[in-house]
Write a protein that holds these residues in place. Structure first.
Motif, PDB file in Angstrom:
ATOM      1  N   PHE A  42      -7.368 -51.946  32.969  1.00  0.00           N
ATOM      2  CA  PHE A  42      -8.146 -50.756  32.600  1.00  0.00           C
ATOM      3  C   PHE A  42      -7.488 -50.034  31.425  1.00  0.00           C
ATOM      4  O   PHE A  42      -8.154 -49.670  30.446  1.00  0.00           O
ATOM      5  CB  PHE A  42      -8.251 -49.792  33.794  1.00  0.00           C
ATOM      6  CG  PHE A  42      -9.562 -49.865  34.510  1.00  0.00           C
ATOM      7  CD1 PHE A  42     -10.754 -49.673  33.832  1.00  0.00           C
ATOM      8  CD2 PHE A  42      -9.613 -50.111  35.873  1.00  0.00           C
ATOM      9  CE1 PHE A  42     -11.977 -49.729  34.493  1.00  0.00           C
ATOM     10  CE2 PHE A  42     -10.825 -50.168  36.543  1.00  0.00           C
ATOM     11  CZ  PHE A  42     -12.003 -49.986  35.850  1.00  0.00           C
ATOM     12  N   LEU A  43      -6.190 -49.829  31.533  1.00  0.00           N
ATOM     13  CA  LEU A  43      -5.457 -49.117  30.474  1.00  0.00           C
ATOM     14  C   LEU A  43      -5.430 -49.929  29.181  1.00  0.00           C
ATOM     15  O   LEU A  43      -5.469 -49.374  28.085  1.00  0.00           O
ATOM     16  CB  LEU A  43      -4.037 -48.796  30.942  1.00  0.00           C
ATOM     17  CG  LEU A  43      -3.925 -47.841  32.129  1.00  0.00           C
ATOM     18  CD1 LEU A  43      -2.468 -47.652  32.529  1.00  0.00           C
ATOM     19  CD2 LEU A  43      -4.562 -46.494  31.815  1.00  0.00           C
ATOM     20  N   SER A  44      -5.366 -51.258  29.314  1.00  0.00           N
ATOM     21  CA  SER A  44      -5.385 -52.117  28.137  1.00  0.00           C
ATOM     22  C   SER A  44      -6.737 -52.023  27.433  1.00  0.00           C
ATOM     23  O   SER A  44      -6.808 -51.958  26.199  1.00  0.00           O
ATOM     24  CB  SER A  44      -5.097 -53.563  28.535  1.00  0.00           C
ATOM     25  OG  SER A  44      -5.010 -54.393  27.400  1.00  0.00           O
ATOM     26  N   LEU A  45      -7.812 -52.010  28.212  1.00  0.00           N
ATOM     27  CA  LEU A  45      -9.152 -51.862  27.632  1.00  0.00           C
ATOM     28  C   LEU A  45      -9.303 -50.508  26.943  1.00  0.00           C
ATOM     29  O   LEU A  45      -9.974 -50.398  25.909  1.00  0.00           O
ATOM     30  CB  LEU A  45     -10.218 -52.025  28.722  1.00  0.00           C
ATOM     31  CG  LEU A  45     -11.674 -51.979  28.257  1.00  0.00           C
ATOM     32  CD1 LEU A  45     -12.022 -53.215  27.434  1.00  0.00           C
ATOM     33  CD2 LEU A  45     -12.625 -51.879  29.452  1.00  0.00           C
ATOM     34  N   PHE A  59      -9.830 -40.572  31.569  1.00  0.00           N
ATOM     35  CA  PHE A  59     -10.474 -40.918  32.838  1.00  0.00           C
ATOM     36  C   PHE A  59      -9.990 -42.253  33.399  1.00  0.00           C
ATOM     37  O   PHE A  59     -10.023 -42.466  34.612  1.00  0.00           O
ATOM     38  CB  PHE A  59     -12.011 -40.795  32.801  1.00  0.00           C
ATOM     39  CG  PHE A  59     -12.765 -41.668  31.840  1.00  0.00           C
ATOM     40  CD1 PHE A  59     -12.945 -43.007  32.073  1.00  0.00           C
ATOM     41  CD2 PHE A  59     -13.368 -41.107  30.723  1.00  0.00           C
ATOM     42  CE1 PHE A  59     -13.688 -43.801  31.220  1.00  0.00           C
ATOM     43  CE2 PHE A  59     -14.119 -41.890  29.854  1.00  0.00           C
ATOM     44  CZ  PHE A  59     -14.276 -43.242  30.109  1.00  0.00           C
ATOM     45  N   TYR A  60      -9.488 -43.144  32.556  1.00  0.00           N
ATOM     46  CA  TYR A  60      -8.843 -44.352  33.089  1.00  0.00           C
ATOM     47  C   TYR A  60      -7.540 -44.002  33.819  1.00  0.00           C
ATOM     48  O   TYR A  60      -7.261 -44.507  34.907  1.00  0.00           O
ATOM     49  CB  TYR A  60      -8.532 -45.347  31.963  1.00  0.00           C
ATOM     50  CG  TYR A  60      -9.729 -46.080  31.415  1.00  0.00           C
ATOM     51  CD1 TYR A  60     -10.796 -46.424  32.236  1.00  0.00           C
ATOM     52  CD2 TYR A  60      -9.797 -46.450  30.073  1.00  0.00           C
ATOM     53  CE1 TYR A  60     -11.898 -47.100  31.734  1.00  0.00           C
ATOM     54  CE2 TYR A  60     -10.898 -47.124  29.561  1.00  0.00           C
ATOM     55  CZ  TYR A  60     -11.935 -47.451  30.403  1.00  0.00           C
ATOM     56  OH  TYR A  60     -13.021 -48.115  29.899  1.00  0.00           O
ATOM     57  N   LEU A  61      -6.737 -43.126  33.195  1.00  0.00           N
ATOM     58  CA  LEU A  61      -5.476 -42.694  33.819  1.00  0.00           C
ATOM     59  C   LEU A  61      -5.724 -41.910  35.103  1.00  0.00           C
ATOM     60  O   LEU A  61      -4.952 -42.008  36.052  1.00  0.00           O
ATOM     61  CB  LEU A  61      -4.664 -41.848  32.836  1.00  0.00           C
ATOM     62  CG  LEU A  61      -3.878 -42.618  31.777  1.00  0.00           C
ATOM     63  CD1 LEU A  61      -3.377 -41.685  30.698  1.00  0.00           C
ATOM     64  CD2 LEU A  61      -2.711 -43.368  32.410  1.00  0.00           C
ATOM     65  N   ARG A  62      -6.814 -41.143  35.118  1.00  0.00           N
ATOM     66  CA  ARG A  62      -7.151 -40.382  36.320  1.00  0.00           C
ATOM     67  C   ARG A  62      -7.453 -41.327  37.493  1.00  0.00           C
ATOM     68  O   ARG A  62      -7.030 -41.088  38.626  1.00  0.00           O
ATOM     69  CB  ARG A  62      -8.371 -39.500  36.029  1.00  0.00           C
ATOM     70  CG  ARG A  62      -8.726 -38.540  37.147  1.00  0.00           C
ATOM     71  CD  ARG A  62      -9.847 -37.619  36.740  1.00  0.00           C
ATOM     72  NE  ARG A  62     -11.058 -38.370  36.415  1.00  0.00           N
ATOM     73  CZ  ARG A  62     -12.196 -37.809  35.996  1.00  0.00           C
ATOM     74  NH1 ARG A  62     -12.260 -36.504  35.833  1.00  0.00           N
ATOM     75  NH2 ARG A  62     -13.252 -38.537  35.731  1.00  0.00           N
ATOM     76  N   ILE A  63      -8.179 -42.413  37.186  1.00  0.00           N
ATOM     77  CA  ILE A  63      -8.470 -43.425  38.211  1.00  0.00           C
ATOM     78  C   ILE A  63      -7.168 -44.069  38.697  1.00  0.00           C
ATOM     79  O   ILE A  63      -6.928 -44.221  39.900  1.00  0.00           O
ATOM     80  CB  ILE A  63      -9.429 -44.498  37.651  1.00  0.00           C
ATOM     81  CG1 ILE A  63     -10.797 -43.892  37.319  1.00  0.00           C
ATOM     82  CG2 ILE A  63      -9.600 -45.642  38.638  1.00  0.00           C
ATOM     83  CD1 ILE A  63     -11.655 -44.779  36.437  1.00  0.00           C
TER      84      ILE A  63
END
Length: 341
Positions: A244-247, A288-292
């Motif tokens: 997710f973080l890479s994307l 929002f990726y980091l929040r997930i």
């Protein structure tokens, strides 16, 4: 996906349609390739067991048919231009063609059909829509050098893609808004050079494939499934959120490399205001990726008391982990090869 011969046939025709469009030397030939691509993609979308997919295929047909009609009309106008003693404004016609192509690709401000349609698709169909179906329209957009319309689309795409994903709980809609945001970056790379666009598109397709491959294996469609599904395998959960973080383009993962190239090229072209907007939008997507990820790793969340039997096929899982390795450590490896050779 490849469980019967008809799907293989339709996929082959879809690929041929895209190749016809890319290799065409006239707008009419490009339109023909787009139509072949459209008519072969719709049977792949429809599924007798899922009403949502039938609705999605109808939405896709209507929007693409509208864009194709506008594209054909504009192409005929351009062909008639010489016979009408230059009464037709060529720049206006080119602008209409670009609008039709932006509608086909799902870029803002013509993006409204894209997230709703993604919600009704299987993961493999969603992957094709996010990657392969973007090739032909983006190649045609690169032939039209209308900077101001492209600039408006880039700004709107990166902003809408970032803000639209903030309140989503559906993974398919999250990926759809992420795709719109990345499409803004791809359109901006088209303003610079086609080679930068190709590199960006290749890395985006790879990272999208890694995530959708994982979602497809475990049949994940909503965020709460991510939190409660991988009770036994913390490694799978960790790699999933790293992807997710890479994307999202967080350094030092592989997804940062194409963004780095675009940032460098835009800096050389003195496009500082556009670059600022694009980087701010990427920070929102990373938020929002980091929040997930934070919710999954740091906080106490609901986990089922019983152990769910996951559909783990070892070969698929091994393939996913290999691709994840390249997604996480790809930038290190490329940098190492660069300095060695």
């Amino acid at each position: 996906m490849f469980n019967n011969s008809s799907k293989i046939l339709f996929i082959t025709i879809m690929i041929i349609g895209t190749l016809i469009t890319v290799t065409s030397n006239s707008w009419l030939g490009a339109w023909m390739g787009l139509e072949i691509n459209l008519l072969s993609f719709i049977p792949l979308l429809s599924d007798n067991n899922n009403l949502m997919s039938t609705e999605a295929s109808l939405k896709y047909f209507l929007t693409q048919a509208l864009a194709s009609t506008v594209l054909l009309f504009s192409s005929i106008l351009l062909m008639l231009k010489n016979n009408l003693n230059n009464e037709i404004n060529e720049s206006f016609t080119s602008m209409i063609i670009m609008s039709a192509l932006l509608l086909k690709s799902g870029a803002a401000p013509f993006h409204f059909w894209f997230p709703n349609m993604m919600e009704g698709l299987t993961w493999m169909n969603a992957l094709m829509l996010m990657t392969w179906q973007k090739i032909a329209p983006l190649m045609l957009i690169s032939y039209l050098n209308i900077k101001y319309l492209l600039l408006i689309s880039v700004i709107l795409s990166v902003i809408i893609g970032a803000i639209g994903g903030l309140n989503q709980t559906s993974l398919r809609k999250l990926m759809a808004f992420s795709s719109i945001n990345h499409l803004g970056w791809m359109l901006s790379s088209l303003m610079i050079s086609e080679s930068v666009w190709f590199i960006y598109f290749f890395f985006y397709s790879f990272l999208s494939f890694v995530l959708t491959f994982m979602f497809n294996i475990f049949k994940l469609f909503h965020l709460n499934q991510l939190f409660s599904w991988f009770v036994n395998s913390k490694i799978l959960k960790f790699t999933l959120f790293m992807n997710f973080l890479s994307l999202g383009g967080l350094p030092p993962f592989l997804g940062f490399l194409p963004k780095w190239l675009v940032i460098q090229q835009l800096t050389l072209c003195n496009q500082y205001f556009l670059l600022l907007l694009m980087m701010m939008s990427t920070l929102i997507t990373l938020f929002f990726y980091l929040r997930i990820c934070y919710s999954a790793f740091m906080m106490n969340y609901f986990e089922n008391n019983w152990i769910m039997k996951m559909n783990m096929i070892s070969s698929n899982t091994n393939m996913y982990l290999i691709m994840t390795f390249f997604s996480i450590f790809g930038l290190f490896m490329i940098s190492l090869f660069y300095f060695m050779f």
